[in-house]
Design an enzyme around this catalytic site. Structure first.
Site, PDB file in Angstrom:
ATOM      1  N   GLY A  27       0.834  -1.196   0.000  1.00  0.00           N
ATOM      2  CA  GLY A  27       0.000   0.000   0.000  1.00  0.00           C
ATOM      3  C   GLY A  27       0.866   1.242   0.000  1.00  0.00           C
ATOM      4  O   GLY A  27       2.009   1.231  -0.465  1.00  0.00           O
ATOM      5  N   CYS A  28       0.334   2.301   0.549  1.00  0.00           N
ATOM      6  CA  CYS A  28       1.042   3.585   0.591  1.00  0.00           C
ATOM      7  C   CYS A  28       2.403   3.414   1.258  1.00  0.00           C
ATOM      8  O   CYS A  28       2.492   2.938   2.386  1.00  0.00           O
ATOM      9  CB  CYS A  28       0.196   4.593   1.363  1.00  0.00           C
ATOM     10  SG  CYS A  28       1.018   6.158   1.634  1.00  0.00           S
ATOM     11  N   PHE A  29       3.449   3.822   0.567  1.00  0.00           N
ATOM     12  CA  PHE A  29       4.788   3.625   1.145  1.00  0.00           C
ATOM     13  C   PHE A  29       5.021   4.464   2.385  1.00  0.00           C
ATOM     14  O   PHE A  29       5.860   4.131   3.209  1.00  0.00           O
ATOM     15  CB  PHE A  29       5.912   3.780   0.126  1.00  0.00           C
ATOM     16  CG  PHE A  29       5.905   4.979  -0.766  1.00  0.00           C
ATOM     17  CD1 PHE A  29       5.437   6.217  -0.376  1.00  0.00           C
ATOM     18  CD2 PHE A  29       6.398   4.856  -2.058  1.00  0.00           C
ATOM     19  CE1 PHE A  29       5.468   7.314  -1.221  1.00  0.00           C
ATOM     20  CE2 PHE A  29       6.439   5.940  -2.919  1.00  0.00           C
ATOM     21  CZ  PHE A  29       5.966   7.175  -2.492  1.00  0.00           C
ATOM     22  N   TRP A  30       4.283   5.551   2.562  1.00  0.00           N
ATOM     23  CA  TRP A  30       4.420   6.347   3.782  1.00  0.00           C
ATOM     24  C   TRP A  30       4.201   5.478   5.015  1.00  0.00           C
ATOM     25  O   TRP A  30       4.866   5.646   6.024  1.00  0.00           O
ATOM     26  CB  TRP A  30       3.407   7.478   3.826  1.00  0.00           C
ATOM     27  CG  TRP A  30       3.570   8.556   2.818  1.00  0.00           C
ATOM     28  CD1 TRP A  30       4.635   8.796   1.996  1.00  0.00           C
ATOM     29  CD2 TRP A  30       2.603   9.559   2.523  1.00  0.00           C
ATOM     30  NE1 TRP A  30       4.388   9.888   1.219  1.00  0.00           N
ATOM     31  CE2 TRP A  30       3.148  10.382   1.518  1.00  0.00           C
ATOM     32  CE3 TRP A  30       1.330   9.848   3.003  1.00  0.00           C
ATOM     33  CZ2 TRP A  30       2.470  11.476   0.988  1.00  0.00           C
ATOM     34  CZ3 TRP A  30       0.655  10.940   2.480  1.00  0.00           C
ATOM     35  CH2 TRP A  30       1.222  11.743   1.484  1.00  0.00           C
ATOM     36  N   CYS A  31       3.239   4.563   4.913  1.00  0.00           N
ATOM     37  CA  CYS A  31       2.867   3.725   6.062  1.00  0.00           C
ATOM     38  C   CYS A  31       3.758   2.506   6.226  1.00  0.00           C
ATOM     39  O   CYS A  31       3.653   1.801   7.229  1.00  0.00           O
ATOM     40  CB  CYS A  31       1.413   3.275   5.924  1.00  0.00           C
ATOM     41  SG  CYS A  31       0.251   4.651   5.906  1.00  0.00           S
TER      42      CYS A  31
END
Length: 175
Positions: free
Chosen positions: A11-15
């Protein structure tokens, strides 16, 4: 000290940075793009869904302090391995869950771990659909994406509130 690398998409690489960033033996966690057919893609290109890339993290680690097997276990605890169409509020192929492996040893570890997770029944009858694929070129994301949870904690908290944290608590709270 001989370092190794692992690449995970969830998913979102930020997370995906913060969960790995806190472990001893992790030297670097870099956000980027991989698995597609466009060299040096931009965030906007990847989000358009035309590059074939997925957002991912490349982890540089010291195998004398943390094993690849441990990293795979940490990965499972951050993702919904039953959802092939994205992760949580982030939908689309560019958010698909993938363990990218660079050699037979990593593949064996990932496949064994995936099989054990499926057999555990943790997700009921749902099939574990996270794919295990050969590593592809990894393109670092733009600087503003690197270490995002530290740079913009409020926006990061909003992203985390999109279902990921609730899922983790539901399925992994006692583990």
């Amino acid at each position: 000290m001989s370092l190794d690398t692992a690449i995970f998409a969830g998913g979102c690489f930020w997370c995906m940075v913060q969960p790995f960033d806190t472990y001893p033996g992790i030297e670097k966690v870099e956000s980027g793009y991989t698995g597609g057919h466009v060299a040096n893609p931009t965030y906007e290109q990847v989000c358009s869904g035309t590059t074939g890339h997925t957002e991912a993290v490349k982890i540089t680690f010291d195998p004398d302090k943390i094993s690849y097997k441990d990293l795979v276990e940490i990965y499972w605890h951050q993702t919904d391995p039953t959802d092939a169409s994205g992760q949580f509020q982030d939908r689309g192929d560019n958010y698909r869950p993938v363990i990218f492996v660079k050699n037979d040893e990593q593949r064996k570890i990932a496949e064994k771990s995936k099989k054990a997770l499926q057999e555990s029944g943790r997700f009921g009858d749902a099939k574990i659909v996270t794919t295990i694929e050969d590593v592809q070129p990894f393109y670092p994301a733009e600087d503003y994406h690197q270490g995002f949870y530290k740079k913009d904690p409020q926006r990061f908290a909003l992203e985390e509130a999109g279902g990921r944290q609730q899922f983790i608590e539901k399925y992994w709270k006692n583990n």
